[in-house]
Design a protein around this motif. Structure first.
Motif, PDB file in Angstrom:
ATOM      1  N   GLU A 169      32.782 -35.319  38.635  1.00  0.00           N
ATOM      2  CA  GLU A 169      32.732 -36.580  37.904  1.00  0.00           C
ATOM      3  C   GLU A 169      31.635 -37.495  38.453  1.00  0.00           C
ATOM      4  O   GLU A 169      30.913 -38.148  37.689  1.00  0.00           O
ATOM      5  CB  GLU A 169      34.091 -37.297  37.959  1.00  0.00           C
ATOM      6  CG  GLU A 169      35.197 -36.581  37.224  1.00  0.00           C
ATOM      7  CD  GLU A 169      35.768 -35.387  37.999  1.00  0.00           C
ATOM      8  OE1 GLU A 169      36.384 -34.523  37.350  1.00  0.00           O
ATOM      9  OE2 GLU A 169      35.565 -35.294  39.229  1.00  0.00           O
ATOM     10  N   TYR A 170      31.513 -37.552  39.779  1.00  0.00           N
ATOM     11  CA  TYR A 170      30.475 -38.379  40.395  1.00  0.00           C
ATOM     12  C   TYR A 170      29.097 -37.780  40.124  1.00  0.00           C
ATOM     13  O   TYR A 170      28.138 -38.503  39.857  1.00  0.00           O
ATOM     14  CB  TYR A 170      30.735 -38.529  41.896  1.00  0.00           C
ATOM     15  CG  TYR A 170      29.854 -39.563  42.561  1.00  0.00           C
ATOM     16  CD1 TYR A 170      29.680 -40.823  42.016  1.00  0.00           C
ATOM     17  CD2 TYR A 170      29.210 -39.270  43.762  1.00  0.00           C
ATOM     18  CE1 TYR A 170      28.881 -41.771  42.618  1.00  0.00           C
ATOM     19  CE2 TYR A 170      28.404 -40.213  44.386  1.00  0.00           C
ATOM     20  CZ  TYR A 170      28.242 -41.457  43.804  1.00  0.00           C
ATOM     21  OH  TYR A 170      27.430 -42.397  44.414  1.00  0.00           O
ATOM     22  N   TYR A 171      29.003 -36.450  40.159  1.00  0.00           N
ATOM     23  CA  TYR A 171      27.752 -35.773  39.816  1.00  0.00           C
ATOM     24  C   TYR A 171      27.327 -36.161  38.396  1.00  0.00           C
ATOM     25  O   TYR A 171      26.168 -36.502  38.160  1.00  0.00           O
ATOM     26  CB  TYR A 171      27.923 -34.261  39.926  1.00  0.00           C
ATOM     27  CG  TYR A 171      26.780 -33.477  39.322  1.00  0.00           C
ATOM     28  CD1 TYR A 171      25.626 -33.232  40.052  1.00  0.00           C
ATOM     29  CD2 TYR A 171      26.858 -33.010  38.014  1.00  0.00           C
ATOM     30  CE1 TYR A 171      24.562 -32.525  39.487  1.00  0.00           C
ATOM     31  CE2 TYR A 171      25.807 -32.302  37.451  1.00  0.00           C
ATOM     32  CZ  TYR A 171      24.665 -32.070  38.187  1.00  0.00           C
ATOM     33  OH  TYR A 171      23.618 -31.385  37.623  1.00  0.00           O
ATOM     34  N   ASP A 172      28.254 -36.103  37.437  1.00  0.00           N
ATOM     35  CA  ASP A 172      27.944 -36.445  36.052  1.00  0.00           C
ATOM     36  C   ASP A 172      27.452 -37.889  35.941  1.00  0.00           C
ATOM     37  O   ASP A 172      26.496 -38.181  35.217  1.00  0.00           O
ATOM     38  CB  ASP A 172      29.159 -36.236  35.152  1.00  0.00           C
ATOM     39  CG  ASP A 172      29.499 -34.769  34.957  1.00  0.00           C
ATOM     40  OD1 ASP A 172      28.620 -33.906  35.167  1.00  0.00           O
ATOM     41  OD2 ASP A 172      30.670 -34.486  34.603  1.00  0.00           O
ATOM     42  N   TYR A 173      28.110 -38.798  36.665  1.00  0.00           N
ATOM     43  CA  TYR A 173      27.716 -40.204  36.656  1.00  0.00           C
ATOM     44  C   TYR A 173      26.293 -40.373  37.198  1.00  0.00           C
ATOM     45  O   TYR A 173      25.460 -41.053  36.585  1.00  0.00           O
ATOM     46  CB  TYR A 173      28.710 -41.022  37.487  1.00  0.00           C
ATOM     47  CG  TYR A 173      28.258 -42.431  37.751  1.00  0.00           C
ATOM     48  CD1 TYR A 173      28.371 -43.405  36.762  1.00  0.00           C
ATOM     49  CD2 TYR A 173      27.715 -42.780  38.986  1.00  0.00           C
ATOM     50  CE1 TYR A 173      27.936 -44.705  36.997  1.00  0.00           C
ATOM     51  CE2 TYR A 173      27.289 -44.072  39.229  1.00  0.00           C
ATOM     52  CZ  TYR A 173      27.397 -45.027  38.235  1.00  0.00           C
ATOM     53  OH  TYR A 173      26.965 -46.307  38.467  1.00  0.00           O
ATOM     54  N   LEU A 174      26.009 -39.765  38.346  1.00  0.00           N
ATOM     55  CA  LEU A 174      24.678 -39.881  38.946  1.00  0.00           C
ATOM     56  C   LEU A 174      23.614 -39.219  38.081  1.00  0.00           C
ATOM     57  O   LEU A 174      22.502 -39.741  37.942  1.00  0.00           O
ATOM     58  CB  LEU A 174      24.675 -39.265  40.350  1.00  0.00           C
ATOM     59  CG  LEU A 174      25.515 -39.975  41.396  1.00  0.00           C
ATOM     60  CD1 LEU A 174      25.495 -39.182  42.702  1.00  0.00           C
ATOM     61  CD2 LEU A 174      25.008 -41.389  41.627  1.00  0.00           C
ATOM     62  N   ASP A 175      23.937 -38.071  37.505  1.00  0.00           N
ATOM     63  CA  ASP A 175      23.002 -37.363  36.643  1.00  0.00           C
ATOM     64  C   ASP A 175      22.637 -38.226  35.443  1.00  0.00           C
ATOM     65  O   ASP A 175      21.465 -38.327  35.059  1.00  0.00           O
ATOM     66  CB  ASP A 175      23.616 -36.034  36.208  1.00  0.00           C
ATOM     67  CG  ASP A 175      22.635 -35.154  35.468  1.00  0.00           C
ATOM     68  OD1 ASP A 175      21.560 -34.859  36.027  1.00  0.00           O
ATOM     69  OD2 ASP A 175      22.949 -34.749  34.336  1.00  0.00           O
ATOM     70  N   HIS A 176      23.632 -38.873  34.851  1.00  0.00           N
ATOM     71  CA  HIS A 176      23.390 -39.755  33.709  1.00  0.00           C
ATOM     72  C   HIS A 176      22.527 -40.957  34.126  1.00  0.00           C
ATOM     73  O   HIS A 176      21.602 -41.343  33.403  1.00  0.00           O
ATOM     74  CB  HIS A 176      24.714 -40.225  33.108  1.00  0.00           C
ATOM     75  CG  HIS A 176      24.547 -41.162  31.960  1.00  0.00           C
ATOM     76  ND1 HIS A 176      24.104 -40.754  30.729  1.00  0.00           N
ATOM     77  CD2 HIS A 176      24.734 -42.496  31.866  1.00  0.00           C
ATOM     78  CE1 HIS A 176      24.035 -41.796  29.920  1.00  0.00           C
ATOM     79  NE2 HIS A 176      24.413 -42.862  30.587  1.00  0.00           N
TER      80      HIS A 176
END
Length: 76
Positions: free
Chosen positions: A56-63
């Motif tokens: 979830e944090y990866y997705d947030y940072l990627d976005h």
């Protein structure tokens, strides 16, 4: 200011791992994280994976990184 980027481990050959960062595969040192495994998401700084992170944090940072690229390209 320092910047870290997020990536996903594709393969491990200690002390290094191949990591996918936005579709670009690079080799980084994984000595600083415990039990690096294929599929782990990590923060990378200066050629080192410095911390495992949740999907979830990866997705947030990627976005967020994607948004920075879009905004930067609109400047010119």
């Amino acid at each position: 200011m320092c910047l870290s980027v997020c990536g996903k481990i594709k393969s491990v050959n200690l002390p290094f791992a191949f990591i996918d960062i936005k579709g670009i595969e690079t080799c980084v040192n994984v000595d600083l994280i415990e039990n690096p495994e294929n599929g782990d998401f990590v923060l990378i700084h200066a050629g080192f994976a410095i911390k495992k992170i949740e999907k979830e944090y990866y997705d947030y940072l990627d976005h967020a990184l994607e948004e920075m690229f879009i905004e930067d390209n609109n400047v010119f």
